[in-house]
Design a protein around this motif. Structure first.
Motif, PDB file in Angstrom:
ATOM      1  N   HIS A 199      24.885  44.302  30.014  1.00  0.00           N
ATOM      2  CA  HIS A 199      25.444  45.555  29.518  1.00  0.00           C
ATOM      3  C   HIS A 199      26.263  45.229  28.268  1.00  0.00           C
ATOM      4  O   HIS A 199      26.903  44.177  28.170  1.00  0.00           O
ATOM      5  CB  HIS A 199      26.331  46.175  30.598  1.00  0.00           C
ATOM      6  N   SER A 200      26.247  46.148  27.305  1.00  0.00           N
ATOM      7  CA  SER A 200      26.939  45.912  26.039  1.00  0.00           C
ATOM      8  C   SER A 200      28.425  45.622  26.234  1.00  0.00           C
ATOM      9  O   SER A 200      29.024  44.868  25.453  1.00  0.00           O
ATOM     10  CB  SER A 200      26.765  47.111  25.114  1.00  0.00           C
ATOM     11  N   MET A 201      29.034  46.185  27.285  1.00  0.00           N
ATOM     12  CA  MET A 201      30.450  45.935  27.518  1.00  0.00           C
ATOM     13  C   MET A 201      30.705  44.467  27.874  1.00  0.00           C
ATOM     14  O   MET A 201      31.694  43.876  27.440  1.00  0.00           O
ATOM     15  CB  MET A 201      30.985  46.832  28.625  1.00  0.00           C
ATOM     16  N   PHE A 202      29.801  43.891  28.640  1.00  0.00           N
ATOM     17  CA  PHE A 202      29.979  42.500  29.032  1.00  0.00           C
ATOM     18  C   PHE A 202      29.697  41.556  27.861  1.00  0.00           C
ATOM     19  O   PHE A 202      30.338  40.522  27.722  1.00  0.00           O
ATOM     20  CB  PHE A 202      29.096  42.183  30.238  1.00  0.00           C
ATOM     21  N   VAL A 203      28.751  41.939  27.002  1.00  0.00           N
ATOM     22  CA  VAL A 203      28.528  41.169  25.778  1.00  0.00           C
ATOM     23  C   VAL A 203      29.786  41.197  24.925  1.00  0.00           C
ATOM     24  O   VAL A 203      30.227  40.177  24.381  1.00  0.00           O
ATOM     25  CB  VAL A 203      27.322  41.738  24.991  1.00  0.00           C
ATOM     26  N   ALA A 204      30.404  42.392  24.821  1.00  0.00           N
ATOM     27  CA  ALA A 204      31.632  42.531  24.046  1.00  0.00           C
ATOM     28  C   ALA A 204      32.757  41.692  24.631  1.00  0.00           C
ATOM     29  O   ALA A 204      33.568  41.109  23.892  1.00  0.00           O
ATOM     30  CB  ALA A 204      32.044  44.002  23.988  1.00  0.00           C
ATOM     31  N   MET A 205      32.826  41.612  25.958  1.00  0.00           N
ATOM     32  CA  MET A 205      33.859  40.802  26.603  1.00  0.00           C
ATOM     33  C   MET A 205      33.701  39.329  26.224  1.00  0.00           C
ATOM     34  O   MET A 205      34.689  38.643  25.920  1.00  0.00           O
ATOM     35  CB  MET A 205      33.791  40.947  28.128  1.00  0.00           C
ATOM     36  N   PHE A 206      32.470  38.833  26.213  1.00  0.00           N
ATOM     37  CA  PHE A 206      32.240  37.440  25.832  1.00  0.00           C
ATOM     38  C   PHE A 206      32.627  37.208  24.371  1.00  0.00           C
ATOM     39  O   PHE A 206      33.216  36.181  24.034  1.00  0.00           O
ATOM     40  CB  PHE A 206      30.777  37.064  26.062  1.00  0.00           C
ATOM     41  N   ILE A 207      32.294  38.164  23.499  1.00  0.00           N
ATOM     42  CA  ILE A 207      32.666  38.028  22.084  1.00  0.00           C
ATOM     43  C   ILE A 207      34.184  38.017  21.939  1.00  0.00           C
ATOM     44  O   ILE A 207      34.742  37.224  21.172  1.00  0.00           O
ATOM     45  CB  ILE A 207      32.059  39.173  21.254  1.00  0.00           C
ATOM     46  N   PHE A 208      34.865  38.885  22.672  1.00  0.00           N
ATOM     47  CA  PHE A 208      36.330  38.963  22.642  1.00  0.00           C
ATOM     48  C   PHE A 208      36.942  37.607  23.000  1.00  0.00           C
ATOM     49  O   PHE A 208      37.802  37.067  22.277  1.00  0.00           O
ATOM     50  CB  PHE A 208      36.771  40.038  23.638  1.00  0.00           C
ATOM     51  N   ASN A 209      36.497  37.017  24.107  1.00  0.00           N
ATOM     52  CA  ASN A 209      37.015  35.709  24.535  1.00  0.00           C
ATOM     53  C   ASN A 209      36.629  34.603  23.559  1.00  0.00           C
ATOM     54  O   ASN A 209      37.446  33.740  23.221  1.00  0.00           O
ATOM     55  CB  ASN A 209      36.489  35.376  25.933  1.00  0.00           C
ATOM     56  N   ALA A 210      35.373  34.627  23.108  1.00  0.00           N
ATOM     57  CA  ALA A 210      34.890  33.572  22.211  1.00  0.00           C
ATOM     58  C   ALA A 210      35.648  33.590  20.887  1.00  0.00           C
ATOM     59  O   ALA A 210      35.949  32.534  20.309  1.00  0.00           O
ATOM     60  CB  ALA A 210      33.387  33.740  21.964  1.00  0.00           C
ATOM     61  N   THR A 211      35.978  34.783  20.394  1.00  0.00           N
ATOM     62  CA  THR A 211      36.702  34.894  19.129  1.00  0.00           C
ATOM     63  C   THR A 211      38.094  34.283  19.235  1.00  0.00           C
ATOM     64  O   THR A 211      38.548  33.563  18.336  1.00  0.00           O
ATOM     65  CB  THR A 211      36.800  36.366  18.705  1.00  0.00           C
ATOM     66  N   GLY A 256      36.673  40.810  15.936  1.00  0.00           N
ATOM     67  CA  GLY A 256      37.597  39.882  15.292  1.00  0.00           C
ATOM     68  C   GLY A 256      38.691  40.610  14.535  1.00  0.00           C
ATOM     69  O   GLY A 256      39.872  40.228  14.576  1.00  0.00           O
ATOM     70  N   GLU A 257      38.318  41.692  13.848  1.00  0.00           N
ATOM     71  CA  GLU A 257      39.301  42.475  13.098  1.00  0.00           C
ATOM     72  C   GLU A 257      40.320  43.107  14.045  1.00  0.00           C
ATOM     73  O   GLU A 257      41.527  43.098  13.780  1.00  0.00           O
ATOM     74  CB  GLU A 257      38.584  43.565  12.291  1.00  0.00           C
ATOM     75  N   TRP A 258      39.857  43.657  15.162  1.00  0.00           N
ATOM     76  CA  TRP A 258      40.771  44.295  16.126  1.00  0.00           C
ATOM     77  C   TRP A 258      41.751  43.287  16.700  1.00  0.00           C
ATOM     78  O   TRP A 258      42.940  43.571  16.855  1.00  0.00           O
ATOM     79  CB  TRP A 258      39.968  44.954  17.246  1.00  0.00           C
ATOM     80  N   ILE A 259      41.267  42.089  17.006  1.00  0.00           N
ATOM     81  CA  ILE A 259      42.136  41.040  17.560  1.00  0.00           C
ATOM     82  C   ILE A 259      43.241  40.682  16.571  1.00  0.00           C
ATOM     83  O   ILE A 259      44.410  40.546  16.951  1.00  0.00           O
ATOM     84  CB  ILE A 259      41.294  39.800  17.937  1.00  0.00           C
ATOM     85  N   ARG A 260      42.876  40.547  15.306  1.00  0.00           N
ATOM     86  CA  ARG A 260      43.873  40.191  14.286  1.00  0.00           C
ATOM     87  C   ARG A 260      44.898  41.303  14.073  1.00  0.00           C
ATOM     88  O   ARG A 260      46.097  41.045  13.970  1.00  0.00           O
ATOM     89  CB  ARG A 260      43.167  39.852  12.970  1.00  0.00           C
ATOM     90  N   LYS A 261      44.437  42.536  14.027  1.00  0.00           N
ATOM     91  CA  LYS A 261      45.331  43.655  13.725  1.00  0.00           C
ATOM     92  C   LYS A 261      46.250  44.014  14.892  1.00  0.00           C
ATOM     93  O   LYS A 261      47.299  44.633  14.681  1.00  0.00           O
ATOM     94  CB  LYS A 261      44.511  44.882  13.329  1.00  0.00           C
ATOM     95  N   ASN A 262      45.862  43.660  16.109  1.00  0.00           N
ATOM     96  CA  ASN A 262      46.630  44.084  17.271  1.00  0.00           C
ATOM     97  C   ASN A 262      47.440  42.958  17.911  1.00  0.00           C
ATOM     98  O   ASN A 262      47.866  43.060  19.057  1.00  0.00           O
ATOM     99  CB  ASN A 262      45.690  44.713  18.312  1.00  0.00           C
TER     100      ASN A 262
END
Length: 615
Positions: free
Chosen positions: A375-387, A66-72
């Motif tokens: 895989h942790s990368m795919f979990v991260a992808m879902f979090i990225f989209n969900a955020t 969430g922090e990365w999305i806001r800052k970038n």
């Protein structure tokens, strides 16, 4: 990590049709890959070193992502924006439609789509909307769709159209309609073919009328939840007929079909006044859509179609339906789920005759996420989209003030988006119809949905059942290979050996569902139809003659002819001593499935359209 990134891009390109993925959606993937590669690796490594569970890893990653999305400035880079009516855009679309309508072009269906999009973008009561309705009425006249022409004339007038041209067209179409009615009255009476709907081949369960009583839901360590039959099943048997909990139109059908009932109504669609992405066949469907889900996805629907894959579309619609199921009270939904014992939810034993909408919702809520396998990368992808989706919902829907006032509800909403994204990823099914492509019919998907009971079927690349979409959106499950008593029923998750080689199938299944397939087709490396055709006896004179004959009958799309060969194919598949996957058995099975699609899928009217258009 580099291998994971490469697998991510390869998986996305393999699973999603290239034409269905927008440039912005591809840009979103690039942004995610950049975040993962340059920012997220230390956190992923920390989670692995600490041996965190998938749930703990998610809790760790959510605030970091969430922090990365806001800052970038991710929203700005993706061009996420409020969906507003735009008369200038409407005029441009109508102008493009006029080019398609020109007598030297006569691409009427393309013109209709452009006029519909123009109507969707135009402001209520505007000149642009009036002109688009008037232009649509002209196409209806050219295509001899007189009733629809009159409806568009009425809609144009309601949008303040002025001019004598429309009055003259109305007189012309009323005269033509009167002549057509007189001609029909004087001709011999015509009785259209009655389309027979499939029915269960065996008595239904007393508690679940959509399931044959020979099916049971079981669970073990190897297969998880799975469906078995307590009796021998024959090819052609129907064992399940289920309505979807949620459906979403594919992008290419938004200006052809109703967003609510999905009826093919390109000549009379009316727009949502709050967005440019949804159209409806009637005021009734528009109202039902708003009350069932659209009040929550209206403000973000265009961004969902343009910037996200179909998983996110269904995800948000499922959440919208869930909230309306609890009287538009997300806190009541949260209280319900906090108290729900998920281990006790079983769609096969629940009494569907007495089930409330909340009970039905429970059967969807407990569908598998495969979260622990990912895989942790795919979990991260879902979090990225969900955020990103969570932020849009807070800003553009009535849920924003509710979540702002209650942090627990705010977190609950994000958690729900993430959970349902994973549920949809594992359990979505395509809804198909018979589309006419200039000179032949082909099976084509028009929507994606989720069926809670059918989702209990496990995958095989050599399935023994096939899902067939019925005209009303229900899905019928047909047996396509004989099944012994006590055996498991297997569906195909759009990855069958007849079309895809083993390496590609396993890549698709691993990427989407997070498992390595060990079905019979993968274990014994069953060949594709192409390989069978090139190296088998299917090309001998007798089999070649049969193959050509069946294909000719199927291409005719004539009910009696197709029913005749369906019976022949069914008999062969039930009685042949030849074993699967011998070439003749595989080809007859493919032809049998196509006969089911021809007979029971909805068939588009667009074959009639081409009579008036240039190909």
């Amino acid at each position: 990590m580099e291998e994971a990134i490469a697998a991510f891009h390869e998986g996305m390109d393999t699973f999603y049709e290239p034409q269905s993925v927008t440039c912005t959606a591809k840009n979103k993937r690039v942004l995610f890959a950049k975040m993962y590669d340059t920012f997220l690796k230390p956190s992923i490594l920390q989670a692995k070193l600490n041996n965190l569970s998938a749930k703990e890893t998610i809790e760790l990653l959510i605030p970091i992502i969430g922090e990365w999305i806001r800052k970038n400035s991710v929203r700005e880079q993706l061009n996420l924006r409020n969906d507003l009516k735009d008369n200038t855009k409407a005029a441009q679309l109508r102008s493009e439609g006029n080019k398609m309508f020109h007598p030297n072009v006569k691409r009427y269906i393309e013109a209709i789509k452009l006029y519909n999009e123009s109507i969707a973008f135009s402001e209520k009561g505007s000149t642009e909307r009036a002109l688009a309705y008037a232009n649509r009425s002209n196409i209806c006249l050219k295509m001899q769709r007189f009733e629809e022409c009159l409806k568009n004339i009425r809609l144009a007038r309601e949008s303040n159209y002025s001019g004598e041209k429309l009055n003259q067209r109305e007189k012309e179409v009323k005269n033509a309609l009167a002549k057509a009615r007189n001609k029909n009255a004087s001709s011999s009476k015509f009785s259209p073919d009655v389309v027979e709907e499939p029915e269960l081949s065996y008595p239904a369960k007393e508690n679940a009328p959509q399931v044959a009583n020979c099916l049971e839901l079981r669970k073990n360590e190897e297969y998880g939840r799975h469906v078995v039959t307590t009796r021998k099943l024959k090819v052609g048997d129907v064992v399940m007929i289920e309505r979807p909990f949620v459906t979403v139109l594919k992008d290419s059908f938004r200006y052809v079909r109703c967003d609510f009932c999905h009826g093919e109504r390109p000549f009379t669609l009316i727009p949502c006044e709050g967005c440019t992405a949804a159209m409806y066949c009637s005021e009734e469907c528009l109202s039902k859509a708003y009350n069932n889900y659209h009040r929550y996805d209206c403000g973000i629907l265009r961004d969902l179609y343009e910037d996200f894959e179909e998983v996110s579309l269904i995800d948000i619609r499922m959440i919208a339906i869930a909230i309306t199921t609890f009287d538009n009270n997300p806190e009541a939904l949260k209280d319900h789920l906090d108290a729900l014992d998920e281990s006790n939810v079983n769609g096969f034993t629940m009494d569907w005759n007495k089930a409330t909408q909340q009970d039905i919702f429970n059967t969807v809520h407990v569908l598998t996420t495969n979260q622990e396998r990912r895989h942790s990368m795919f979990v991260a992808m879902f979090i990225f989209n969900a955020t990103i989706l969570h932020t849009l919902i807070l800003e553009r829907t009535e849920l924003g003030p509710v979540c702002e006032a209650n942090p627990a509800t705010n977190k609950f909403l994000l958690d729900l988006i993430l959970r349902y994204m994973q549920i949809v990823n594992c359990n979505r099914k395509l809804l198909s119809f018979n589309a006419y492509k200039v000179n032949e019919y082909v099976a084509e998907s028009f929507a994606v949905g989720c069926y809670p009971l059918i989702s209990m079927l496990n995958h095989s690349c050599a399935p023994n059942v096939k899902r067939i979409t019925l005209p009303d959106g229900r899905c019928a499950v047909f047996v396509i290979r004989p099944v012994l008593e006590g055996s498991q029923l297997f569906d195909s998750y759009e990855a069958g050996h007849t079309l895809h080689e083993r390496e590609m199938r396993q890549s698709m299944l691993s990427f989407t569902y997070s498992f390595r397939c060990t079905c019979e087709a993968c274990t014994f490396n069953y060949p594709t139809l192409k390989v069978l055709l090139e190296g088998s006896d299917v090309i001998n004179s007798e089999n070649k003659t049969k193959h050509l004959y069946y294909n000719r009958m199927l291409s005719s799309h004539e009910d009696k002819k197709v029913r005749k060969i369906m019976a022949e194919l069914r008999s062969f598949l039930n009685e042949t001593p030849k074993l699967y996957p011998e070439s003749e058995v595989c080809f007859r099975q493919v032809e049998f499935v196509r006969s089911l699609q021809v007979l029971y899928n909805q068939t588009s009217e667009n074959a009639e359209y081409w009579k008036h258009c240039k190909p």
